[in-house]
Design an enzyme around this catalytic site. Sequence first.
Site, PDB file in Angstrom:
ATOM      1  N   ASP A 230       0.826  -1.210   0.000  1.00  0.00           N
ATOM      2  CA  ASP A 230       0.000   0.000   0.000  1.00  0.00           C
ATOM      3  C   ASP A 230       0.858   1.256   0.000  1.00  0.00           C
ATOM      4  OD1 ASP A 230      -2.556   1.526   0.522  1.00  0.00           O
ATOM      5  OD2 ASP A 230      -1.454   2.042   2.344  1.00  0.00           O
TER       6      ASP A 230
ATOM      7  N   TYR B  69       2.850  10.056   0.823  1.00  0.00           N
ATOM      8  CA  TYR B  69       3.819   9.427   1.721  1.00  0.00           C
ATOM      9  C   TYR B  69       5.229   9.878   1.345  1.00  0.00           C
ATOM     10  CZ  TYR B  69       0.098   6.257   3.291  1.00  0.00           C
ATOM     11  OH  TYR B  69      -1.062   5.732   3.811  1.00  0.00           O
TER      12      TYR B  69
ATOM     13  N   HIS C 175      -8.151   9.235  -1.448  1.00  0.00           N
ATOM     14  CA  HIS C 175      -7.584   9.288  -0.094  1.00  0.00           C
ATOM     15  C   HIS C 175      -8.235  10.415   0.708  1.00  0.00           C
ATOM     16  CE1 HIS C 175      -3.465   8.816   2.192  1.00  0.00           C
ATOM     17  NE2 HIS C 175      -4.507   8.505   2.942  1.00  0.00           N
TER      18      HIS C 175
END
Length: 308
Positions: free
Chosen positions: A47, A52, A119
Amino acid sequence: MKMLNIVNGPQNVSNIVLGCMRMPALDVKAAADMINSAYKMGINFFDHATCYGEGEAETRFGDALPLTGISRDDIVLQSKCGLHFDRGEFDWTKEDILASAEASLKRLRTDRLDVLLLHRPDLLFDPAEVAEAFDKLYDSGKVLHFGVSNITPGQLELLKKYVRQPLVFNQLQFSLDQTQLIDCGLYINNLTTDRSTDRDNGILDYCRLHDITIQAWSPLQKGMFGGCFVDDPEFPELNAVLARLGEKYGVPKTAIAIAWILRHPANMQAIAGTMDPAHLKDICDASKVTLTHKEWYELYLASGKFLP
């Protein structure tokens, strides 16, 4: 490792997922070792998200995977788009979804994402724009499956009115400490506790009714990012039960905490965010355990809840 066949989604995927948010802390060789370790433990699902490390997690993974000898066809790559903390906004516009997906493909060094999730909600999202972006990505073969993260039933219904591809995942926070996903159903109509407050509009039952697999993020966390509750002195009763059941099943306390999530009949996946192979092994030992109905409740109550 237990494998799942996702309805309308990828098949034969591990019920434990390696979350790669912390991968930028590793150099390329260490990242390759981490990927290899996870794969040898039975994890074939990885994932990511565009936010990130502002893309560094995907870059590190993309640089590391060729060093592992693992075939791209033997793993599932998932990424998420929409969060732009650097810009102070969440963005589900067609242009941003397409640009984010293309950037993820480039960083991951792949020609396709097996799964793309939206997201967290963009408060200005236009479902028709989302549908146009999904169609373009799906028809080009660049994204095979779609889903969401932290989305309510109403938002899902609005998306489904326009999006023609099945939405097969919803990432939601769930752990023995963070049990709001299930609390409301137990404490319904109970004014003696704020656990009766409906915080997510019944998303658990909605996902089960509509064949959407829940991916539990931060499955060992207290609070949102407050550290791990395992061995935390703030949770003496819970850790005592984790230890006793761990001894019974011959696994670490961490495995019991993850097994508690996997025991739920919704057939969830648990996202492990560690970059420590030894810790990941403890997590993967959850696959050796099937808690009894009574043991599941015992852990729930030991985490500070009560039966109304």
